[in-house]
Design an enzyme around this catalytic site. Sequence first.
Site, mmCIF file in Angstrom:
data_model
loop_
_atom_site.group_PDB
_atom_site.id
_atom_site.type_symbol
_atom_site.label_atom_id
_atom_site.label_comp_id
_atom_site.label_asym_id
_atom_site.label_seq_id
_atom_site.Cartn_x
_atom_site.Cartn_y
_atom_site.Cartn_z
ATOM 1 N N GLU A 79 0.841 -1.201 0.000
ATOM 2 C CA GLU A 79 0.000 0.000 0.000
ATOM 3 C C GLU A 79 0.874 1.247 0.000
ATOM 4 O O GLU A 79 2.012 1.212 0.497
ATOM 5 C CB GLU A 79 -0.862 0.029 1.270
ATOM 6 C CG GLU A 79 -2.300 -0.359 1.079
ATOM 7 C CD GLU A 79 -3.131 0.630 0.265
ATOM 8 O OE1 GLU A 79 -2.581 1.411 -0.529
ATOM 9 O OE2 GLU A 79 -4.352 0.598 0.425
ATOM 10 N N ASP A 80 0.333 2.341 -0.504
ATOM 11 C CA ASP A 80 1.061 3.602 -0.373
ATOM 12 C C ASP A 80 0.819 4.231 0.997
ATOM 13 O O ASP A 80 1.732 4.761 1.607
ATOM 14 C CB ASP A 80 0.679 4.581 -1.507
ATOM 15 C CG ASP A 80 -0.817 4.756 -1.655
ATOM 16 O OD1 ASP A 80 -1.587 3.976 -1.058
ATOM 17 O OD2 ASP A 80 -1.232 5.679 -2.372
ATOM 18 N N ASP B 219 -4.338 5.409 6.179
ATOM 19 C CA ASP B 219 -4.787 6.676 6.765
ATOM 20 C C ASP B 219 -5.767 6.354 7.899
ATOM 21 O O ASP B 219 -5.350 6.143 9.040
ATOM 22 C CB ASP B 219 -5.425 7.505 5.637
ATOM 23 C CG ASP B 219 -5.707 8.937 6.015
ATOM 24 O OD1 ASP B 219 -5.913 9.208 7.217
ATOM 25 O OD2 ASP B 219 -5.743 9.805 5.125
ATOM 26 N N PHE C 22 -2.940 15.939 4.479
ATOM 27 C CA PHE C 22 -3.239 15.318 3.188
ATOM 28 C C PHE C 22 -1.989 15.416 2.318
ATOM 29 O O PHE C 22 -1.460 16.501 2.092
ATOM 30 C CB PHE C 22 -4.413 16.016 2.502
ATOM 31 C CG PHE C 22 -4.927 15.225 1.332
ATOM 32 C CD1 PHE C 22 -5.873 14.224 1.514
ATOM 33 C CD2 PHE C 22 -4.445 15.461 0.045
ATOM 34 C CE1 PHE C 22 -6.331 13.471 0.434
ATOM 35 C CE2 PHE C 22 -4.903 14.713 -1.034
ATOM 36 C CZ PHE C 22 -5.842 13.720 -0.833
ATOM 37 N N ARG D 223 0.107 12.376 -8.906
ATOM 38 C CA ARG D 223 0.717 11.081 -8.577
ATOM 39 C C ARG D 223 2.171 11.019 -9.052
ATOM 40 O O ARG D 223 2.982 10.271 -8.516
ATOM 41 C CB ARG D 223 -0.039 9.936 -9.260
ATOM 42 C CG ARG D 223 -1.451 9.690 -8.760
ATOM 43 C CD ARG D 223 -1.960 8.350 -9.286
ATOM 44 N NE ARG D 223 -3.403 8.219 -9.241
ATOM 45 C CZ ARG D 223 -4.102 7.773 -8.193
ATOM 46 N NH1 ARG D 223 -3.486 7.443 -7.090
ATOM 47 N NH2 ARG D 223 -5.416 7.657 -8.259
HETATM 48 C C1 PRP Z 1 -5.966 5.612 -0.847
HETATM 49 C C2 PRP Z 1 -4.721 4.804 -0.569
HETATM 50 C C3 PRP Z 1 -5.222 3.685 0.301
HETATM 51 C C4 PRP Z 1 -6.349 4.335 1.072
HETATM 52 C C5 PRP Z 1 -5.894 4.665 2.477
HETATM 53 O O1 PRP Z 1 -6.678 5.030 -1.895
HETATM 54 O O2 PRP Z 1 -4.136 4.327 -1.760
HETATM 55 O O3 PRP Z 1 -5.697 2.583 -0.445
HETATM 56 O O4 PRP Z 1 -6.698 5.530 0.365
HETATM 57 O O5 PRP Z 1 -6.873 5.367 3.202
HETATM 58 P P1 PRP Z 1 -7.671 4.735 4.432
HETATM 59 O O6 PRP Z 1 -6.664 4.087 5.329
HETATM 60 O O7 PRP Z 1 -8.308 5.959 5.071
HETATM 61 O O8 PRP Z 1 -8.691 3.778 3.901
HETATM 62 P P2 PRP Z 1 -7.826 5.798 -2.730
HETATM 63 O O9 PRP Z 1 -9.169 5.372 -2.253
HETATM 64 O O10 PRP Z 1 -7.540 7.275 -2.725
HETATM 65 O O11 PRP Z 1 -7.623 5.191 -4.205
HETATM 66 P P3 PRP Z 1 -6.334 5.304 -5.169
HETATM 67 O O12 PRP Z 1 -5.231 4.487 -4.533
HETATM 68 O O13 PRP Z 1 -6.814 4.709 -6.447
HETATM 69 O O14 PRP Z 1 -5.960 6.764 -5.287
#
Ligand code: PRP
Length: 171
Positions: A93-94, A97, A146, A159
Amino acid sequence: MKTLLSAETIAQRVRELGKDISESYGDTPFIMLVILKGSFIFAADIARAITAPNFTMDFVRLSSYAGTSSTGKVAIHNDDVERLKGSKILIVEDIVDTGNTLVWFKEYLNQNGVTDVKICSLLEKSSVHQNRITIDFCGFDIPDKFVVGYGLDVDGKLRQLPYIAEYKGES
Ligand code: PRP
């Protein structure tokens, strides 16, 4: 935008994580499961930093964010998880949050018989998720800001930045 983590800082930490993951798995086979879209840059770098020889890469797309806010509802865009059954899984994961995405996804995997799951996340906000989820390999614990860049977006943009920056709503 204010740089939070430079490209050099990220690269150094990715090398360390790659070493930790390699030592942890050794020769044991595993699947690196990359959560799209945000993790694609981190995944490309961490994959090349891992020297353990027996892993394959797979991808799944999850999403829950609209603009800068979590919708709280996680969507999966490729739900064929049969292919993962019986394997050791390393989720890449990146960012963790709120933890909503991975709490939901781990439960989803579990219900579908995929139980041997570890997590590698470049970023976490421990002050936000408050240990709702265990991250086995974490790059940086960041404050509740953010952030964009190195795969992380705001409405699909930014990105491509090679560093991670705090986004305050500027264009
Ligand atoms: C982002 C990120 C994680 C998630 C983390 O994805 O890549 O998957 O949010 O947030 P959380 O812990 O509050 O759930 P996003 O829904 O923005 O999709 P993306 O990766 O396609 O940008």
